[in-house]
Design a protein around this motif. Sequence first.
Motif, PDB file in Angstrom:
ATOM      1  N   MET A 159      16.914  -1.234  -0.120  1.00 25.63           N
ATOM      2  CA  MET A 159      17.340  -1.028   1.001  1.00 25.63           C
ATOM      3  C   MET A 159      16.734  -1.864   1.986  1.00 25.63           C
ATOM      4  SD  MET A 159      20.423   0.244   1.947  1.00 25.63           S
ATOM      5  CE  MET A 159      21.497   1.538   1.189  1.00 25.63           C
ATOM      6  N   SER A 160      16.200  -3.299   1.722  1.00 28.56           N
ATOM      7  CA  SER A 160      15.247  -3.446   1.994  1.00 28.56           C
ATOM      8  C   SER A 160      15.357  -5.046   2.581  1.00 28.56           C
ATOM      9  CB  SER A 160      13.934  -4.068   1.541  1.00 28.56           C
ATOM     10  OG  SER A 160      14.623  -4.785  -0.445  1.00 28.56           O
ATOM     11  N   GLN A 161      16.937  -5.032   3.101  1.00 30.05           N
ATOM     12  CA  GLN A 161      17.176  -5.512   3.719  1.00 30.05           C
ATOM     13  C   GLN A 161      17.288  -6.385   5.216  1.00 30.05           C
ATOM     14  OE1 GLN A 161      18.659  -8.254   2.499  1.00 30.05           O
ATOM     15  NE2 GLN A 161      19.988  -9.255   3.275  1.00 30.05           N
ATOM     16  N   THR A 162      16.142  -6.534   6.075  1.00 32.32           N
ATOM     17  CA  THR A 162      15.717  -6.129   7.168  1.00 32.32           C
ATOM     18  C   THR A 162      16.274  -7.457   7.398  1.00 32.32           C
ATOM     19  OG1 THR A 162      13.763  -4.990   6.527  1.00 32.32           O
ATOM     20  CG2 THR A 162      13.461  -6.182   8.550  1.00 32.32           C
ATOM     21  N   VAL A 163      16.599  -7.330   8.401  1.00 27.39           N
ATOM     22  CA  VAL A 163      17.307  -8.733   9.284  1.00 27.39           C
ATOM     23  C   VAL A 163      15.810  -9.513  10.930  1.00 27.39           C
ATOM     24  CG1 VAL A 163      18.983  -9.729  11.242  1.00 27.39           C
ATOM     25  CG2 VAL A 163      19.913  -8.347   9.106  1.00 27.39           C
ATOM     26  N   GLU A 164      15.531  -9.835  10.617  1.00 25.35           N
ATOM     27  CA  GLU A 164      14.404 -10.561  10.998  1.00 25.35           C
ATOM     28  C   GLU A 164      14.685 -10.740  12.382  1.00 25.35           C
ATOM     29  OE1 GLU A 164      10.765 -12.954   9.975  1.00 25.35           O
ATOM     30  OE2 GLU A 164      10.975 -12.866   7.969  1.00 25.35           O
ATOM     31  N   PRO A 165      14.334 -10.188  13.751  1.00 24.43           N
ATOM     32  CA  PRO A 165      14.827 -11.432  14.871  1.00 24.43           C
ATOM     33  C   PRO A 165      14.505 -12.710  14.781  1.00 24.43           C
ATOM     34  CG  PRO A 165      13.055  -9.246  14.849  1.00 24.43           C
ATOM     35  CD  PRO A 165      13.287  -9.636  13.684  1.00 24.43           C
ATOM     36  N   ILE A 166      15.252 -13.009  15.839  1.00 20.75           N
ATOM     37  CA  ILE A 166      14.841 -14.793  15.669  1.00 20.75           C
ATOM     38  C   ILE A 166      15.788 -14.869  17.657  1.00 20.75           C
ATOM     39  CG2 ILE A 166      15.747 -15.268  14.048  1.00 20.75           C
ATOM     40  CD1 ILE A 166      18.292 -16.421  15.396  1.00 20.75           C
ATOM     41  N   SER A 167      14.299 -15.903  18.149  1.00 24.37           N
ATOM     42  CA  SER A 167      14.140 -15.448  19.658  1.00 24.37           C
ATOM     43  C   SER A 167      15.431 -16.360  19.701  1.00 24.37           C
ATOM     44  CB  SER A 167      13.138 -16.459  19.842  1.00 24.37           C
ATOM     45  OG  SER A 167      13.401 -17.705  19.086  1.00 24.37           O
ATOM     46  N   CYS A 168      15.634 -16.641  21.305  1.00 22.48           N
ATOM     47  CA  CYS A 168      16.758 -17.012  22.035  1.00 22.48           C
ATOM     48  C   CYS A 168      16.453 -18.170  21.597  1.00 22.48           C
ATOM     49  CB  CYS A 168      17.360 -17.264  23.340  1.00 22.48           C
ATOM     50  SG  CYS A 168      18.215 -15.176  24.063  1.00 22.48           S
ATOM     51  N   GLN A 169      15.205 -19.166  22.175  1.00 26.90           N
ATOM     52  CA  GLN A 169      14.901 -20.888  21.627  1.00 26.90           C
ATOM     53  C   GLN A 169      15.836 -21.449  20.194  1.00 26.90           C
ATOM     54  OE1 GLN A 169      13.550 -22.589  24.181  1.00 26.90           O
ATOM     55  NE2 GLN A 169      14.210 -24.377  22.591  1.00 26.90           N
ATOM     56  N   GLU A 170      15.379 -19.825  19.096  1.00 29.25           N
ATOM     57  CA  GLU A 170      15.889 -20.350  18.473  1.00 29.25           C
ATOM     58  C   GLU A 170      17.453 -20.844  18.072  1.00 29.25           C
ATOM     59  OE1 GLU A 170      13.009 -18.673  14.331  1.00 29.25           O
ATOM     60  OE2 GLU A 170      12.990 -17.386  16.412  1.00 29.25           O
ATOM     61  N   VAL A 171      17.810 -19.760  17.972  1.00 25.15           N
ATOM     62  CA  VAL A 171      19.356 -19.656  19.013  1.00 25.15           C
ATOM     63  C   VAL A 171      19.776 -21.290  19.667  1.00 25.15           C
ATOM     64  CG1 VAL A 171      21.577 -19.284  19.652  1.00 25.15           C
ATOM     65  CG2 VAL A 171      20.093 -17.119  18.519  1.00 25.15           C
ATOM     66  N   VAL A 172      19.052 -21.593  20.051  1.00 26.42           N
ATOM     67  CA  VAL A 172      19.169 -23.396  21.426  1.00 26.42           C
ATOM     68  C   VAL A 172      19.192 -24.185  20.101  1.00 26.42           C
ATOM     69  CG1 VAL A 172      18.878 -25.199  22.892  1.00 26.42           C
ATOM     70  CG2 VAL A 172      18.577 -22.300  23.188  1.00 26.42           C
ATOM     71  N   GLU A 173      18.153 -23.853  18.930  1.00 30.22           N
ATOM     72  CA  GLU A 173      17.792 -24.987  18.020  1.00 30.22           C
ATOM     73  C   GLU A 173      18.380 -24.966  16.430  1.00 30.22           C
ATOM     74  OE1 GLU A 173      13.439 -24.134  17.319  1.00 30.22           O
ATOM     75  OE2 GLU A 173      12.929 -24.521  18.810  1.00 30.22           O
ATOM     76  N   LEU A 174      19.362 -23.803  16.316  1.00 33.52           N
ATOM     77  CA  LEU A 174      19.865 -23.474  14.920  1.00 33.52           C
ATOM     78  C   LEU A 174      21.408 -23.739  15.367  1.00 33.52           C
ATOM     79  CD1 LEU A 174      17.670 -20.523  13.818  1.00 33.52           C
ATOM     80  CD2 LEU A 174      17.999 -23.381  12.523  1.00 33.52           C
ATOM     81  N   VAL A 175      22.054 -23.804  16.491  1.00 32.89           N
ATOM     82  CA  VAL A 175      23.333 -23.289  16.850  1.00 32.89           C
ATOM     83  C   VAL A 175      23.944 -24.376  16.200  1.00 32.89           C
ATOM     84  CG1 VAL A 175      23.284 -24.562  18.856  1.00 32.89           C
ATOM     85  CG2 VAL A 175      24.507 -22.866  18.801  1.00 32.89           C
ATOM     86  N   THR A 176      23.603 -25.505  16.522  1.00 30.22           N
ATOM     87  CA  THR A 176      24.776 -26.856  15.052  1.00 30.22           C
ATOM     88  C   THR A 176      24.852 -26.849  14.299  1.00 30.22           C
ATOM     89  OG1 THR A 176      22.486 -28.405  15.376  1.00 30.22           O
ATOM     90  CG2 THR A 176      24.116 -28.615  17.191  1.00 30.22           C
ATOM     91  N   ASP A 177      22.759 -26.014  13.080  1.00 27.28           N
ATOM     92  CA  ASP A 177      23.903 -25.783  12.173  1.00 27.28           C
ATOM     93  C   ASP A 177      24.319 -25.009  11.996  1.00 27.28           C
ATOM     94  OD1 ASP A 177      21.933 -27.548  11.291  1.00 27.28           O
ATOM     95  OD2 ASP A 177      20.492 -26.122  11.088  1.00 27.28           O
ATOM     96  N   TYR A 178      24.435 -23.865  12.129  1.00 33.36           N
ATOM     97  CA  TYR A 178      25.066 -22.217  12.560  1.00 33.36           C
ATOM     98  C   TYR A 178      27.403 -22.368  12.538  1.00 33.36           C
ATOM     99  CZ  TYR A 178      27.612 -17.937  14.182  1.00 33.36           C
ATOM    100  OH  TYR A 178      27.659 -16.598  14.029  1.00 33.36           O
ATOM    101  N   LEU A 179      26.733 -23.841  12.889  1.00 27.79           N
ATOM    102  CA  LEU A 179      28.692 -23.732  13.813  1.00 27.79           C
ATOM    103  C   LEU A 179      28.877 -24.324  12.871  1.00 27.79           C
ATOM    104  CD1 LEU A 179      28.801 -24.381  17.428  1.00 27.79           C
ATOM    105  CD2 LEU A 179      29.727 -22.413  15.907  1.00 27.79           C
ATOM    106  N   ASP A 180      28.300 -25.947  12.248  1.00 32.10           N
ATOM    107  CA  ASP A 180      28.184 -26.607  10.993  1.00 32.10           C
ATOM    108  C   ASP A 180      28.378 -26.199   9.802  1.00 32.10           C
ATOM    109  OD1 ASP A 180      28.613 -29.104  11.586  1.00 32.10           O
ATOM    110  OD2 ASP A 180      26.803 -29.743  10.886  1.00 32.10           O
ATOM    111  N   GLY A 181      28.195 -24.848   9.769  1.00 33.06           N
ATOM    112  CA  GLY A 181      28.345 -23.765   8.534  1.00 33.06           C
ATOM    113  C   GLY A 181      26.730 -24.318   6.999  1.00 33.06           C
TER     114      GLY A 181
END
Length: 84
Positions: free
Chosen positions: A1-23
């Motif tokens: 049970m070591s599936q820890t979700v590391e928190p990301i910051s709002c800044q990272e969301v802004v940076e990663l959003v295009t990759d996220y939506l791109d799959g």
Amino acid sequence: MSQTVEPISCQEVVELVTDYLDGAMSPADVARFDHHLSLCDGCVFYVEQIRLTIDAMGRIGEEDVPPDIRDGLVEAFRDFKGRR
Ligand SMILES: [Zn+2]
């Protein structure tokens, strides 16, 4: 049970959003991203804006994020954290 979700910051969301939506993100990163969205209404709103922009334009690169949306949001986060 070591599936820890590391928190990301709002800044990272802004940076990663295009990759996220791109799959283009790994499942682990998607999980972290989703985890953040489950906690942060501001980012849900932001992702929705980008999704709509992509719908309108067909495709989007990080540099295509409308600057007013991007700057406005980063600004909002700064305010949010800085002065609560
Ligand atoms: Zn956030």
